[in-house]
Scaffold this motif. Structure first.
Motif, PDB file in Angstrom:
ATOM      1  N   GLY A 236       0.824  -1.205   0.000  1.00 43.18           N
ATOM      2  CA  GLY A 236       0.000   0.000   0.000  1.00 43.18           C
ATOM      3  C   GLY A 236       0.855   1.249   0.000  1.00 43.18           C
ATOM      4  N   THR A 237       0.616   2.118   0.973  1.00 40.36           N
ATOM      5  CA  THR A 237       1.313   3.398   1.052  1.00 40.36           C
ATOM      6  C   THR A 237       2.676   3.233   1.716  1.00 40.36           C
ATOM      7  N   ILE A 238       3.656   4.007   1.231  1.00 41.31           N
ATOM      8  CA  ILE A 238       5.005   4.003   1.796  1.00 41.31           C
ATOM      9  C   ILE A 238       5.376   5.432   2.176  1.00 41.31           C
ATOM     10  N   TYR A 239       5.791   5.638   3.440  1.00 36.31           N
ATOM     11  CA  TYR A 239       6.293   6.929   3.889  1.00 36.31           C
ATOM     12  C   TYR A 239       7.716   6.762   4.416  1.00 36.31           C
ATOM     13  N   PHE A 240       8.434   7.901   4.460  1.00 35.25           N
ATOM     14  CA  PHE A 240       9.795   7.919   4.990  1.00 35.25           C
ATOM     15  C   PHE A 240       9.969   9.200   5.792  1.00 35.25           C
TER      16      PHE A 240
END
Length: 248
Positions: free
Chosen positions: A182-186
């Motif tokens: 799904g969504t990937i954040y950093f």
């Protein structure tokens, strides 16, 4: 090459080529691990021969893929945690610690609850928690360092020599299921109880490498299905009217 960001922006922690590599390779590592882990029951094909169920496969697999993809950076280094299977990944003075958040990204993606936090990992995350890049009002430092959280570090964490200079925790965090990522954040992260709190998370996107030109231009043959296949050739015949209609 000089940094492109101001000192109070967490992106200034990385050289431009490092940040470009992280933006490109972190999503690739997550997707490649997801592809392996989704097939864990039949063909996980782990480089070390591990046969993991989906959750464990992702937890270990992303780190393995990420180490392989980032290892060519000049500032890359690893640190093995004694008496465990964990190897920590550093780029410059940052600890990059991937974290799966579950099947779906929480609506409040700036604050994620950890469902599993053993004591050794709590000490590691507390030791490296972000204190450089904090949005005003987002964190309460006194709360983070309160007495109800363990303050001691075991010899394994001290052995990593990440306190001088102090490393900053950066977390690529993502949602996934065996069917896809799904969504990937950093972002830089700080541990607050059972929560990781993030400063200015950046959304990462996965750029899939296209197949070769020859493969993409191949015209596929239609698959037989409804109204498919060869039709028999028949001669055309005029319809014969009934005798009573001919006499009328």
């Amino acid at each position: 090459m000089e940094a492109q960001y101001e000192g109070d922006d967490w992106r200034s922690e990385f050289l431009p080529e490092e940040l470009a590599a992280i933006r490109d390779r972190v999503p690739t590592a997550i997707h490649e691990s997801q592809d392996r882990s989704a097939r864990a029951h039949t063909a996980y094909n782990d480089p070390d021969g591990d046969q993991n169920v989906y959750g464990a496969g992702m937890a270990r697999g992303v780190q393995k893929e990420l180490r392989a993809l980032l290892s060519d950076l000049p500032s890359y280094r690893e640190a093995k945690v004694p008496n465990t299977r964990r190897t920590l990944t550093f780029v410059g003075n940052t600890l990059i610690f991937p974290q799966r958040v579950g099947k779906q990204m929480p609506r409040n993606f700036r604050r994620v609850r950890l469902s599993y936090l053993p004591e050794s990992r709590r000490e590691l995350l507390a030791k490296t928690s972000n204190v450089k890049y904090s949005d005003p009002g987002l964190f309460d430092i006194e709360q983070i360092l309160s007495d109800d959280q363990p303050a001691s570090l075991n010899d394994a964490i001290d052995h990593l020599e990440i306190a001088s200079p102090r490393a900053t925790l950066f977390v690529p965090y993502y949602s996934s299921t065996p069917r896809g990522v799904g969504t990937i954040y950093f972002a830089p992260a700080r541990l607050n109880g059972l929560y990781l709190e993030f400063t200015d998370p950046e959304l990462f996107t996965y750029q899939q490498t296209p197949a070769s030109v020859e493969q993409t231009n191949v015209k596929l043959k239609p698959v037989a299905g409804f109204a498919g296949g060869e039709r028999p050739r028949t001669s055309v015949k005029l319809r014969q009217l009934p005798a009573e209609l001919e006499r009328s």
